[in-house]
Design an enzyme around this catalytic site. Structure first.
Site, PDB file in Angstrom:
ATOM      1  N   LYS A 213       0.863  -1.170   0.000  1.00  0.00           N
ATOM      2  CA  LYS A 213       0.000   0.000   0.000  1.00  0.00           C
ATOM      3  C   LYS A 213       0.905   1.227   0.000  1.00  0.00           C
ATOM      4  O   LYS A 213       1.698   1.437   0.920  1.00  0.00           O
ATOM      5  CB  LYS A 213      -0.878   0.003   1.233  1.00  0.00           C
ATOM      6  CG  LYS A 213      -1.851   1.160   1.226  1.00  0.00           C
ATOM      7  CD  LYS A 213      -2.896   0.959   2.268  1.00  0.00           C
ATOM      8  CE  LYS A 213      -3.944   2.027   2.202  1.00  0.00           C
ATOM      9  NZ  LYS A 213      -4.912   1.867   3.277  1.00  0.00           N
ATOM     10  N   ARG A 223     -11.404   9.328   1.200  1.00  0.00           N
ATOM     11  CA  ARG A 223     -11.376  10.002   2.508  1.00  0.00           C
ATOM     12  C   ARG A 223     -12.613  10.883   2.688  1.00  0.00           C
ATOM     13  O   ARG A 223     -13.075  11.086   3.801  1.00  0.00           O
ATOM     14  CB  ARG A 223     -10.069  10.775   2.672  1.00  0.00           C
ATOM     15  CG  ARG A 223      -8.891   9.804   2.795  1.00  0.00           C
ATOM     16  CD  ARG A 223      -7.562  10.486   2.965  1.00  0.00           C
ATOM     17  NE  ARG A 223      -6.491   9.478   2.908  1.00  0.00           N
ATOM     18  CZ  ARG A 223      -5.205   9.755   2.822  1.00  0.00           C
ATOM     19  NH1 ARG A 223      -4.802  11.015   2.782  1.00  0.00           N
ATOM     20  NH2 ARG A 223      -4.312   8.799   2.761  1.00  0.00           N
ATOM     21  N   LYS A 236       0.628   9.851   5.599  1.00  0.00           N
ATOM     22  CA  LYS A 236       0.758   8.473   6.096  1.00  0.00           C
ATOM     23  C   LYS A 236       2.104   7.872   5.706  1.00  0.00           C
ATOM     24  O   LYS A 236       2.246   6.653   5.632  1.00  0.00           O
ATOM     25  CB  LYS A 236      -0.411   7.650   5.562  1.00  0.00           C
ATOM     26  CG  LYS A 236      -1.777   8.194   5.992  1.00  0.00           C
ATOM     27  CD  LYS A 236      -2.921   7.226   5.710  1.00  0.00           C
ATOM     28  CE  LYS A 236      -4.238   7.768   6.261  1.00  0.00           C
ATOM     29  NZ  LYS A 236      -5.349   6.810   6.093  1.00  0.00           N
ATOM     30  N   GLU A 252       7.961  -6.246   1.336  1.00  0.00           N
ATOM     31  CA  GLU A 252       6.720  -6.222   2.130  1.00  0.00           C
ATOM     32  C   GLU A 252       5.877  -7.453   1.820  1.00  0.00           C
ATOM     33  O   GLU A 252       5.337  -8.094   2.718  1.00  0.00           O
ATOM     34  CB  GLU A 252       5.896  -4.971   1.800  1.00  0.00           C
ATOM     35  CG  GLU A 252       6.161  -3.767   2.674  1.00  0.00           C
ATOM     36  CD  GLU A 252       5.676  -3.929   4.113  1.00  0.00           C
ATOM     37  OE1 GLU A 252       4.999  -4.921   4.442  1.00  0.00           O
ATOM     38  OE2 GLU A 252       5.994  -3.039   4.919  1.00  0.00           O
ATOM     39  N   LYS A 267      -1.977  -1.536  -4.074  1.00  0.00           N
ATOM     40  CA  LYS A 267      -2.882  -0.397  -3.955  1.00  0.00           C
ATOM     41  C   LYS A 267      -2.081   0.901  -3.926  1.00  0.00           C
ATOM     42  O   LYS A 267      -1.142   0.983  -3.142  1.00  0.00           O
ATOM     43  CB  LYS A 267      -3.671  -0.556  -2.652  1.00  0.00           C
ATOM     44  CG  LYS A 267      -4.644   0.563  -2.356  1.00  0.00           C
ATOM     45  CD  LYS A 267      -5.345   0.263  -1.054  1.00  0.00           C
ATOM     46  CE  LYS A 267      -6.269   1.402  -0.685  1.00  0.00           C
ATOM     47  NZ  LYS A 267      -6.907   1.195   0.594  1.00  0.00           N
ATOM     48  N   SER A 293     -10.220   5.019  -5.258  1.00  0.00           N
ATOM     49  CA  SER A 293     -11.228   6.049  -5.500  1.00  0.00           C
ATOM     50  C   SER A 293     -10.772   7.097  -6.519  1.00  0.00           C
ATOM     51  O   SER A 293     -11.534   7.481  -7.403  1.00  0.00           O
ATOM     52  CB  SER A 293     -11.590   6.718  -4.174  1.00  0.00           C
ATOM     53  OG  SER A 293     -10.432   7.225  -3.526  1.00  0.00           O
ATOM     54  N   TYR A 332     -14.772   0.140  -7.769  1.00  0.00           N
ATOM     55  CA  TYR A 332     -16.095   0.751  -7.608  1.00  0.00           C
ATOM     56  C   TYR A 332     -16.940   0.576  -8.866  1.00  0.00           C
ATOM     57  O   TYR A 332     -18.129   0.825  -8.847  1.00  0.00           O
ATOM     58  CB  TYR A 332     -15.939   2.234  -7.239  1.00  0.00           C
ATOM     59  CG  TYR A 332     -15.134   2.418  -5.968  1.00  0.00           C
ATOM     60  CD1 TYR A 332     -15.722   2.208  -4.725  1.00  0.00           C
ATOM     61  CD2 TYR A 332     -13.782   2.746  -6.005  1.00  0.00           C
ATOM     62  CE1 TYR A 332     -14.986   2.329  -3.550  1.00  0.00           C
ATOM     63  CE2 TYR A 332     -13.035   2.883  -4.843  1.00  0.00           C
ATOM     64  CZ  TYR A 332     -13.638   2.672  -3.619  1.00  0.00           C
ATOM     65  OH  TYR A 332     -12.911   2.785  -2.468  1.00  0.00           O
TER      66      TYR A 332
HETATM   67  C1  PBG Z   1      -7.050   3.336   4.861  1.00  0.00           C
HETATM   68  C2  PBG Z   1      -7.713   3.136   3.559  1.00  0.00           C
HETATM   69  C3  PBG Z   1      -7.452   3.871   2.412  1.00  0.00           C
HETATM   70  C4  PBG Z   1      -8.307   3.400   1.419  1.00  0.00           C
HETATM   71  C5  PBG Z   1      -9.048   2.345   1.964  1.00  0.00           C
HETATM   72  N1  PBG Z   1      -8.667   2.200   3.298  1.00  0.00           N
HETATM   73  C6  PBG Z   1      -6.415   4.916   2.158  1.00  0.00           C
HETATM   74  C7  PBG Z   1      -6.362   6.083   3.022  1.00  0.00           C
HETATM   75  O1  PBG Z   1      -7.370   6.686   3.390  1.00  0.00           O
HETATM   76  O2  PBG Z   1      -5.238   6.447   3.323  1.00  0.00           O
HETATM   77  C8  PBG Z   1      -8.381   3.957   0.045  1.00  0.00           C
HETATM   78  C9  PBG Z   1      -9.389   3.386  -0.870  1.00  0.00           C
HETATM   79  C10 PBG Z   1      -9.671   4.224  -2.051  1.00  0.00           C
HETATM   80  O3  PBG Z   1      -9.077   5.292  -2.263  1.00  0.00           O
HETATM   81  O4  PBG Z   1     -10.547   3.821  -2.820  1.00  0.00           O
HETATM   82  N2  PBG Z   1      -6.932   2.217   5.650  1.00  0.00           N
END
Ligand code: PBG
Length: 343
Positions: A213, A223, A236, A252, A267, A293, A332
């Site tokens: 990730k 978010r 992060k 990882e 991801k 997203s 999605y």
């Molecule tokens: C965090 C989390 C994230 C996504 C899913 N769980 C990233 C974040 O907010 O840092 C992102 C999913 C997306 O963008 O579709 N645990």
């Protein structure tokens, strides 16, 4: 006047001499021959549908940054799960928008067996037992600061977070989750979750590791969807992978597999196809991508403006994941593409 010598006159080779008569366009000449030699295919079996859930009844809140995606109350989420199962989508991944009053410094509400995620799992499993449920054991929707870990003095503390995430995973499994997908990137979480699941009688519950990730700008709309955008301070980068790094991503994945991960996830998706290919070649395990997203919204927005053909771009992006080595994709677009593949 053209001052150059015509190549033919100078004895230039013909195309057949150049190619040795190997012409790759031969098999592209017709639809039937293209279909015959097509190497990769997208099917409904490749799809995992991430959905957003909220408290209430008959709630279907649009998410401004994700046209066509909604936060759903559980009654409607169950209906959508039924629709997904009818379309043949194998699994759903749930993400909560938790009311602000329930969020705190340590994300303690994740440990409530009655929280929205665990209720969603039970409700969907009750109504649609044939669909797989994937839950994220990360703290970010539950913390008052939007981080995936417990924050102390400006530091995300690893080991305490692992304890919390591990306890949450067992509670999610007890609610009926089929796959635990921890997205927090803490060190040691996979092994700790595996041990705890096994110790509590959940040895059949699988782990899909968000192994690679990356710290990414493509999570923005998510978010907004889970309501962490306004809370998150800083970034992060102390726990997600630097997006400049590829060997670190392989390490990882190797670590998570050694700790007991059943599947790997990369991801975001499309900007990281090189990582997908490296992991598939290196480990040969079930490998997934999360088309996140921001990737979804870019295609939707450009499509809505008529700048690209949104449907074709959607299909092309999803097939690219298959070509890169993915066994499946969290997207999605899942219901839209499933309906299209069916029709
Ligand atoms: C965090 C989390 C994230 C996504 C899913 N769980 C990233 C974040 O907010 O840092 C992102 C999913 C997306 O963008 O579709 N645990």
């Amino acid at each position: 006047m053209n001052k150059f010598t015509p190549a033919k006159a100078a004895g230039a080779r013909s195309v057949d001499e150049i190619t040795g008569s190997r012409r790759l366009r031969r098999m592209r000449k017709a639809d039937w021959s293209r279909r015959l030699v097509q190497e990769n295919r997208l099917t409904v079996d490749d799809l995992i549908w991430p959905i957003f859930v909220v408290d209430g009844r008959q709630v279907r809140e649009p998410i401004a940054a994700m046209p066509g995606v909604f936060r759903l109350s559980l009654d409607l989420a169950v209906k959508e799960a039924e629709r997904a199962a009818k379309l043949g989508i194998p699994a759903i991944a749930t993400f909560p928008n938790v009311e602000l009053g329930l969020r705190d410094q340590t994300g303690s509400h994740i440990l409530d067996p009655e929280n929205i995620i665990n209720r969603a799992t039970r409700a969907i499993k009750d109504a649609v037992p044939e669909i797989g449920i994937i839950t994220d054991a990360a703290l970010d929707p539950f913390t008052s600061h939007g981080h995936d870990g417990i924050l102390r003095d400006g530091i995300i503390v690893n080991d305490e977070t692992v304890e919390q995430v591990t306890a949450a995973a067992v509670i999610q499994a007890a609610a009926g989750a089929d796959i635990i997908a921890p997205s927090d990137m803490m060190d040691g979480r996979i092994g700790a979750i595996r041990d705890a699941l096994d110790a509590n009688g959940f040895s059949d519950v699988a782990i899909m590791s968000y192994a690679t990730k990356f710290a990414s700008a493509f999570y923005g709309p998510y978010r907004e969807a889970v309501g962490t955008a306004g809370l998150l301070k800083g970034d992060k980068k102390t726990y997600y992978i630097d997006h400049a790094n590829s060997n670190e991503a392989v390490r990882e994945a190797e670590q998570d597999l050694a700790e007991g991960a059943d599947m790997l996830m990369v991801k975001p998706g499309l900007p990281y196809l090189d990582i997908i290919r490296r992991l598939k070649d290196e480990f040969r395990v079930p490998t997934f991508a999360y088309q996140v997203s921001g990737e979804y919204s870019m295609i939707k927005a450009a499509g809505a403006n008529g700048w690209i053909d949104g449907e074709k771009a959607m299909l092309e992006s999803l097939l690219a994941f298959k070509r890169a080595g993915c066994d499946g994709i969290l997207t999605y677009f899942a219901p839209e593409v499933a309906a299209m593949l069916k029709g």
